[in-house]
Scaffold this motif. Structure first.
Motif, PDB file in Angstrom:
ATOM      1  N   ARG A 244       0.858  -1.188   0.000  1.00  0.00           N
ATOM      2  CA  ARG A 244       0.000   0.000   0.000  1.00  0.00           C
ATOM      3  C   ARG A 244       0.886   1.226   0.000  1.00  0.00           C
ATOM      4  O   ARG A 244       1.815   1.339   0.787  1.00  0.00           O
ATOM      5  N   ASN A 254      -2.658   4.456   4.769  1.00  0.00           N
ATOM      6  CA  ASN A 254      -4.026   3.942   4.754  1.00  0.00           C
ATOM      7  C   ASN A 254      -4.778   4.344   3.493  1.00  0.00           C
ATOM      8  O   ASN A 254      -4.676   5.471   3.025  1.00  0.00           O
ATOM      9  N   ASP A 308      -0.388  -5.558   9.049  1.00  0.00           N
ATOM     10  CA  ASP A 308       0.260  -4.393   8.442  1.00  0.00           C
ATOM     11  C   ASP A 308       1.734  -4.558   8.741  1.00  0.00           C
ATOM     12  O   ASP A 308       2.136  -4.579   9.904  1.00  0.00           O
ATOM     13  N   GLU A 321       0.803  -3.674  12.752  1.00  0.00           N
ATOM     14  CA  GLU A 321      -0.505  -3.895  13.349  1.00  0.00           C
ATOM     15  C   GLU A 321      -1.089  -5.235  12.946  1.00  0.00           C
ATOM     16  O   GLU A 321      -0.834  -5.710  11.839  1.00  0.00           O
ATOM     17  N   ASN A 323      -4.754  -7.059  12.422  1.00  0.00           N
ATOM     18  CA  ASN A 323      -6.201  -6.862  12.337  1.00  0.00           C
ATOM     19  C   ASN A 323      -6.908  -8.217  12.361  1.00  0.00           C
ATOM     20  O   ASN A 323      -6.721  -9.020  11.454  1.00  0.00           O
TER      21      ASN A 323
HETATM   22 MG   LIG Z   1      -3.579  -0.430  10.105  1.00  0.00          MG
END
Ligand SMILES: [Mg+2]
Ligand SMILES: Nc1ncnc2c1ncn2[C@@H]1O[C@H](COP(=O)(O)OP(=O)(O)O)[C@@H](O)[C@H]1O
Length: 370
Positions: A244, A254, A308, A321, A323
């Motif tokens: 990303r 993001n 992430d 991170e 999720n």
């Molecule tokens: Mg994140």
């Protein structure tokens, strides 16, 4: 003829408004294709006495249709708001969930930082309190201050040493941009104090984290989104990996902030060369497997994780991170249909496998013995 397996998907809804309607529509359809009875429901749709559920399914041509369904054998928890009605249902023992409840970001980060199997991938992280910022600035030229419960890139502040001064950059709750320079570490400490007070989200701690230099492209942040899921045999497998890229000048990557998704191998070969790219990929996969295993041991049965991952300018991979209810839109945005479809099939395949094995009975037995 054998009866169809019944899979429920627990999610937020208000009237006919669902969170992530597009994904959930695809998820139900993927289940139908695999021969299961699948429906969506929310906390208000459960009739405990009669053991039935007013479920929702996609209508051809758009919209939703609702009717009574039999009690689900397995439930996939996709509820992403911590409202009390959901929390009660989640812990009621009424359902056999494919995925266990998970903790907030700061607890998970702490847990991983303290576990020897995975700690080498976790940047130094502390819960924010007075004096922490200055202490961390003595150890790291770059810091990230972020909410301990996840916000999709909001309220995150990047602090970078520039000569003797510091540059502070971030987006507040309303996505408003901030970009200022201050004279010294004391000024940073004071600024951050005001920031966490102003940005404070009702139930959240802030984290002060070692910052990673993710400027793999000048003036842009790029990080990796990896999806690891249980496959149809119930074994962890990396479904896909994407890069990303944030918008120019943004402190985060993001997608809500307007970033874009690109192919992992292509990007890594271009940036680090033919030789290093496969090593980085292996490192990301090893990290994902170790983290999935570690977290499953701590939290109980899980089904998927979105990681992430930050690959810094030296090619070292770090965990940013985890999720537990990840999106999978990156694969679609990148045009990788096959990975996108697999990412949607897998949760259903796993739930089906649990239902067929009568996992609920087994789980209950195990709990009674312990
Ligand atoms: Mg994140
Ligand atoms: N320690 C860090 N170093 C560098 N970049 C970071 C760091 N922490 C967060 N970021 C950037 O901010 C983004 C959002 O942070 P993340 O912890 O994933 O919070 P969110 O819950 O908002 O997604 C990351 O994807 C990354 O681009």
């Amino acid at each position: 003829m054998r009866q169809k397996q019944v899979i429920g998907i627990l999610t937020w809804r208000e009237g006919q408004r669902f969170s992530e309607p597009d994904y959930l529509r695809r998820l139900v359809k993927a289940g139908w294709k695999l021969g299961a009875e699948v429906y969506l429901f929310s906390h208000q749709d459960v009739n405990t006495k009669e053991r039935k559920i007013k479920g929702f399914t996609p209508k051809a041509g758009g919209g939703w249709e609702s009717k009574w369904f039999p009690w689900p054998e397995v439930v996939i928890d996709r509820y992403r708001r911590r409202v009390p009605q959901y929390m009660r249902l989640r812990h009621s023992g009424l359902f056999d969930f494919a995925n266990s409840p998970f903790s907030k970001k700061w607890r998970v980060t702490k847990l991983l930082a303290e576990d020897q199997r995975v700690s080498r991938w976790v940047p130094e992280t502390h819960v924010y309190k007075k004096g922490k910022v200055m202490a961390m600035l003595r150890r790291h030229p770059l810091l990230y201050i972020k909410p301990g419960n996840g916000t999709g890139g909001r309220s995150i502040l990047k602090v970078a040493a520039v000569g003797k001064q510091y540059q502070l950059q971030g987006r507040d709750k309303q996505y408003g941009k901030h970009n200022i320079r201050v004279e010294n570490a004391v000024a940073v400490e004071n600024w951050v104090k005001r920031w966490v007070t102003k940005q404070r989200i009702s139930d959240g701690n802030f984290l002060v984290q070692q910052g990673l230099d993710l400027a793999l492209i000048p003036n842009r942040v790029a990080d990796v989104r990896l999806l690891i899921q249980k496959n149809e045999e119930g074994v962890w497998d990396v479904t896909g990996c994407a890069v990303r890229m944030g918008t120019s000048g943004s402190a985060t990557s993001n997608l809500h902030g307007g970033g874009k998704a690109i192919s992992f191998p292509q990007f890594m070969v271009k940036r680090f060369g033919e030789e290093s790219a496969p090593r980085i990929q292996r490192e990301c996969h090893t990290m994902a497997h170790q983290i999935a295993q570690t977290l499953e041991e701590k939290f109980g049965r899980m089904m998927e994780f979105g990681l992430d991952i930050g690959v810094d300018v030296s090619g070292r991979a770090w965990l940013i991170e985890v999720n537990p209810k990840p999106g999978r839109e990156v694969f679609r945005q990148m045009g990788d249909r096959k990975t996108y479809e697999l990412a949607i099939e897998r949760p259903i395949q796993f739930a089906l496998q649990l239902a067929k094995a009568g996992s609920g009975k087994q789980e209950k037995q195990r709990k009674e013995v312990v």
